[in-house]
Design a protein around this motif. Structure first.
Motif, PDB file in Angstrom:
ATOM      1  N   ARG A 207       0.689  -1.048  -0.059  1.00  0.00           N
ATOM      2  CA  ARG A 207      -0.023  -0.051   0.024  1.00  0.00           C
ATOM      3  C   ARG A 207       0.685   1.382  -0.026  1.00  0.00           C
ATOM      4  N   ARG A 208       2.188   1.200   0.526  1.00  0.00           N
ATOM      5  CA  ARG A 208       2.940   2.484   0.720  1.00  0.00           C
ATOM      6  C   ARG A 208       3.375   2.594  -0.671  1.00  0.00           C
ATOM      7  N   GLN A 209       3.996   1.494  -1.360  1.00  0.00           N
ATOM      8  CA  GLN A 209       4.212   1.498  -2.918  1.00  0.00           C
ATOM      9  C   GLN A 209       3.200   2.288  -3.821  1.00  0.00           C
ATOM     10  N   GLN A 210       1.990   1.994  -3.610  1.00  0.00           N
ATOM     11  CA  GLN A 210       0.807   2.214  -4.205  1.00  0.00           C
ATOM     12  C   GLN A 210       0.888   3.842  -4.158  1.00  0.00           C
ATOM     13  N   ARG A 211       0.811   4.213  -2.843  1.00  0.00           N
ATOM     14  CA  ARG A 211       0.542   5.361  -2.282  1.00  0.00           C
ATOM     15  C   ARG A 211       1.651   6.674  -3.026  1.00  0.00           C
ATOM     16  N   MET A 212       3.102   6.082  -2.873  1.00  0.00           N
ATOM     17  CA  MET A 212       4.152   6.752  -3.262  1.00  0.00           C
ATOM     18  C   MET A 212       3.995   6.885  -4.851  1.00  0.00           C
ATOM     19  N   VAL A 213       3.637   5.759  -5.851  1.00  0.00           N
ATOM     20  CA  VAL A 213       3.183   5.738  -7.227  1.00  0.00           C
ATOM     21  C   VAL A 213       2.329   6.829  -7.307  1.00  0.00           C
ATOM     22  N   SER A 214       1.143   6.792  -6.701  1.00  0.00           N
ATOM     23  CA  SER A 214       0.194   7.677  -6.842  1.00  0.00           C
ATOM     24  C   SER A 214       0.557   9.067  -6.912  1.00  0.00           C
ATOM     25  N   ASP A 215       1.406   9.481  -5.784  1.00  0.00           N
ATOM     26  CA  ASP A 215       1.778  10.903  -5.374  1.00  0.00           C
ATOM     27  C   ASP A 215       2.903  11.279  -6.558  1.00  0.00           C
ATOM     28  N   MET A 216       3.511  10.310  -7.024  1.00  0.00           N
ATOM     29  CA  MET A 216       4.669  10.584  -8.119  1.00  0.00           C
ATOM     30  C   MET A 216       4.114  10.816  -9.371  1.00  0.00           C
ATOM     31  N   LEU A 217       2.855  10.379  -9.772  1.00  0.00           N
ATOM     32  CA  LEU A 217       2.144  10.409 -11.000  1.00  0.00           C
ATOM     33  C   LEU A 217       1.585  11.791 -10.954  1.00  0.00           C
ATOM     34  N   ALA A 218       1.113  12.036  -9.890  1.00  0.00           N
ATOM     35  CA  ALA A 218       0.397  13.707  -9.606  1.00  0.00           C
ATOM     36  C   ALA A 218       1.553  14.629  -9.799  1.00  0.00           C
ATOM     37  N   GLN A 219       2.713  14.351  -9.339  1.00  0.00           N
ATOM     38  CA  GLN A 219       3.519  15.464  -9.434  1.00  0.00           C
ATOM     39  C   GLN A 219       4.131  15.600 -10.691  1.00  0.00           C
ATOM     40  N   LEU A 220       4.542  14.387 -11.568  1.00  0.00           N
ATOM     41  CA  LEU A 220       4.618  14.376 -12.931  1.00  0.00           C
ATOM     42  C   LEU A 220       3.542  15.212 -13.699  1.00  0.00           C
ATOM     43  N   SER A 221       2.539  14.872 -13.513  1.00  0.00           N
ATOM     44  CA  SER A 221       1.374  15.472 -14.368  1.00  0.00           C
ATOM     45  C   SER A 221       1.099  16.996 -14.056  1.00  0.00           C
ATOM     46  N   SER A 222       1.267  17.309 -12.882  1.00  0.00           N
ATOM     47  CA  SER A 222       1.200  18.637 -12.487  1.00  0.00           C
ATOM     48  C   SER A 222       2.458  19.528 -13.268  1.00  0.00           C
ATOM     49  N   GLU A 223       3.529  18.911 -13.415  1.00  0.00           N
ATOM     50  CA  GLU A 223       4.556  19.359 -13.963  1.00  0.00           C
ATOM     51  C   GLU A 223       4.478  19.267 -15.655  1.00  0.00           C
ATOM     52  N   GLY A 224       3.517  18.811 -16.139  1.00  0.00           N
ATOM     53  CA  GLY A 224       3.458  18.681 -17.581  1.00  0.00           C
ATOM     54  C   GLY A 224       4.243  17.773 -18.147  1.00  0.00           C
ATOM     55  N   ALA A 225       4.717  16.818 -17.434  1.00  0.00           N
ATOM     56  CA  ALA A 225       5.740  15.590 -17.799  1.00  0.00           C
ATOM     57  C   ALA A 225       5.191  14.731 -19.092  1.00  0.00           C
ATOM     58  N   PHE A 226       3.781  14.528 -18.814  1.00  0.00           N
ATOM     59  CA  PHE A 226       3.173  13.822 -19.788  1.00  0.00           C
ATOM     60  C   PHE A 226       2.296  14.650 -20.812  1.00  0.00           C
ATOM     61  N   ALA A 227       2.641  15.873 -21.083  1.00  0.00           N
ATOM     62  CA  ALA A 227       1.920  16.755 -22.019  1.00  0.00           C
ATOM     63  C   ALA A 227       2.147  16.393 -23.543  1.00  0.00           C
ATOM     64  N   ASP A 228       3.453  16.115 -23.757  1.00  0.00           N
ATOM     65  CA  ASP A 228       3.676  16.068 -25.165  1.00  0.00           C
ATOM     66  C   ASP A 228       4.211  14.374 -25.690  1.00  0.00           C
ATOM     67  N   PRO A 229       3.234  13.887 -26.527  1.00  0.00           N
ATOM     68  CA  PRO A 229       3.667  12.556 -26.984  1.00  0.00           C
ATOM     69  C   PRO A 229       4.728  12.261 -27.625  1.00  0.00           C
ATOM     70  N   VAL A 230       5.225  13.135 -28.042  1.00  0.00           N
ATOM     71  CA  VAL A 230       6.629  13.075 -28.873  1.00  0.00           C
ATOM     72  C   VAL A 230       7.743  12.531 -27.673  1.00  0.00           C
ATOM     73  N   ASN A 231       7.562  13.387 -26.624  1.00  0.00           N
ATOM     74  CA  ASN A 231       8.807  12.775 -25.582  1.00  0.00           C
ATOM     75  C   ASN A 231       8.578  11.844 -25.062  1.00  0.00           C
ATOM     76  N   THR A 232       7.073  11.219 -25.281  1.00  0.00           N
ATOM     77  CA  THR A 232       6.828   9.517 -24.878  1.00  0.00           C
ATOM     78  C   THR A 232       7.717   8.647 -25.563  1.00  0.00           C
ATOM     79  N   VAL A 233       7.987   8.845 -26.833  1.00  0.00           N
ATOM     80  CA  VAL A 233       8.676   7.977 -27.508  1.00  0.00           C
ATOM     81  C   VAL A 233      10.290   8.237 -26.988  1.00  0.00           C
ATOM     82  N   ARG A 234      10.752   9.166 -26.780  1.00  0.00           N
ATOM     83  CA  ARG A 234      12.031   9.408 -26.308  1.00  0.00           C
ATOM     84  C   ARG A 234      12.183   8.882 -24.925  1.00  0.00           C
TER      85      ARG A 234
END
Length: 446
Positions: A207-234
């Motif tokens: 459960r701690r792993q799940q919580r940490m991953v959930s917060d990390m996803l939120a952090q990355l999303s808020s910073e726009g890390a998933f905004a550009d599909p081109v960067n997903t390829v890289r």
């Protein structure tokens, strides 16, 4: 984007992993009993191995001892067919299952802990064993070793972890106070590896792993890390340098998966742990194992096969009439009424009957529960069994609860405690995330 690269690497490793060159693992042959279903299923494993770590690295990472050459972390990620929902199910390493051992195998036991399948037949047997146990088809397989996690978290700028009570585990080196913390890679590693906190075992760690991953996803999303599909390829190209895949998983597959995960909102991302019926099933030669709850786990796999949400499904997680937050067997209560004492005893509480010293005239009002400081959760469990009772906290150093019955009639309800609720019930990411707005002083280890 470097942050996206590390973020997705972090998601698939979940625990520290040693660097692996770009490699593939042979695809598993199709076992009997699995069904295609809908959506995409990805099996993600982290392998417990200290191979290649120096003595200094072991000390720094607090990973002394010998590795088991087994899977230490196992998550099944189901991406819905419309790519609008992800269901992430943790499979505890001590799950007692039947291995999908090849017919010509000689020697290995046919049943054991699910993490032992890797030692017998590496990735292919791990995949087939999970397929046999769940009835699901595994479309893609990702595997990493036991380091790299630390560096990924550090390069991301740290992680957010939270706890409502101090956590200390000598085995992993974890030692943090209550609150929300910004942790470096080393401290985060200790947080997700700890298995000997409160009740020993994997479910709390998962459960701690799940919580940490959930917060990390939120952090990355808020910073726009998933905004550009081109960067997903890289990102995927970088990911393939440190993660093993099977030969059915290519660049295009991982780009599609990564891009879909990055667009999901918190209420469309679900986390769960396989429901457990027996948390300490002893098997000679194997030790203490976890036995899945047959009906609930079957409902879980059926929901994924049908591409349905797993949150809110009462077949997976029934809703009891009177749920208990904690185990009544851990609540010792002194009761000054013999009838009430017997009723609470039938509900699982540890009861001492003190009716012989009860006052001759009962005080007006409902029952009063006096409980020690810091035992609010247990007090809530006792109060659930006695609707209408009043709670009173005391600070007299006594660990026992006292129940004083008043003049009003007492209603006793049978409470239901389900450990799966507290440590693994299906929830959305938004309910897992740390909510503190003022992180404590950063925690780090050199």
């Amino acid at each position: 984007m470097r942050r996206l690269v590390l973020g997705l690497t972090l998601i698939v490793t979940l625990t520290s992993g040693s660097y692996l060159g770009s490699q593939t693992v042979s695809a598993a042959s199709q076992p009997s009993g699995r069904t295609n279903g809908r959506g995409t299923n990805i099996l993600v494993v982290g392998v417990d191995s200290r191979t290649g770590l120096s003595a200094a690295e072991k000390r720094r990472l607090h990973v002394g001892g010998e590795g088991c050459d087994c899977t230490d972390v196992m998550m099944l990620v189901h991406l819905s067919e419309d790519q609008r929902r992800a269901s992430i199910v943790s499979i505890p390493r001590d799950s007692y299952v039947e291995y999908a051992v090849p017919g010509d195998a000689v020697g290995p036991a046919s049943r054991g802990k699910i993490n032992g399948a890797y030692k017998i037949g590496r990735g292919p047997l791990t995949v087939r064993t999970v397929e046999k146990a769940t009835g699901l088809r595994i479309d893609h397989y990702l595997e990493t070793g036991f380091t790299g996690f630390e560096q990924a978290v550090d390069n991301l700028g740290g992680a957010t972890v939270c706890t409502d009570k101090p956590l200390k585990d000598e085995n992993s080196g974890l030692d943090i106070s209550a609150g929300t913390h910004r942790t470096d890679g080393n401290a985060t590693l200790r947080y997700v590896r700890a298995r000997h906190i409160n009740r020993a075992g994997d479910l709390g760690r998962v459960r701690r792993q799940q919580r940490m991953v959930s917060d990390m996803l939120a952090q990355l999303s808020s910073e726009g890390a998933f905004a550009d599909p081109v960067n997903t390829v890289r990102t995927v190209q970088e990911l393939l340098k440190s993660v093993r895949t099977d030969d059915r998983t290519g660049l295009g597959d991982l780009v599609r998966i990564g891009w879909a995960l990055g667009r999901l909102s918190a209420d469309r991302t679900e986390f769960s742990t396989v429901p457990i019926a027996d948390f300490d099933h002893r098997v000679p030669g194997v030790g203490s194992t976890l036995v899945w709850h047959e009906a609930r786990s079957r409902a879980l796999w059926e929901a994924l096969r049908a591409d349905r949400p797993i949150t809110g499904d009462p077949r997976i997680q029934p809703v009891p009439e009177t749920p208990a937050l904690t185990n009544p067997a851990a609540v010792h209560v002194r009761v000054d009424d013999a009838t009430v004492a017997e009723g609470l005893r039938r509900s699982g509480f540890v009861v001492t009957d003190t009716s012989a010293s009860a006052p001759p005239v009962r005080p007006a009002g409902p029952p009063v529960i006096s409980y020690p400081v810091g035992r609010q959760a247990d007090a809530s469990t006792l109060a659930a069994a006695l609707p209408g009772s009043r709670l009173r906290v005391v600070n007299d150093g006594n660990a026992a609860f006292d129940l004083a019955v008043g003049s009003q009639p007492v209603v006793i309800k049978t409470v239901t405690y389900d450990r799966n609720v507290a440590e693994g019930a299906p929830v959305t990411a938004e309910s897992l995330r740390c909510t503190g707005t003022s992180p404590a002083q950063p925690v780090g280890h050199s």
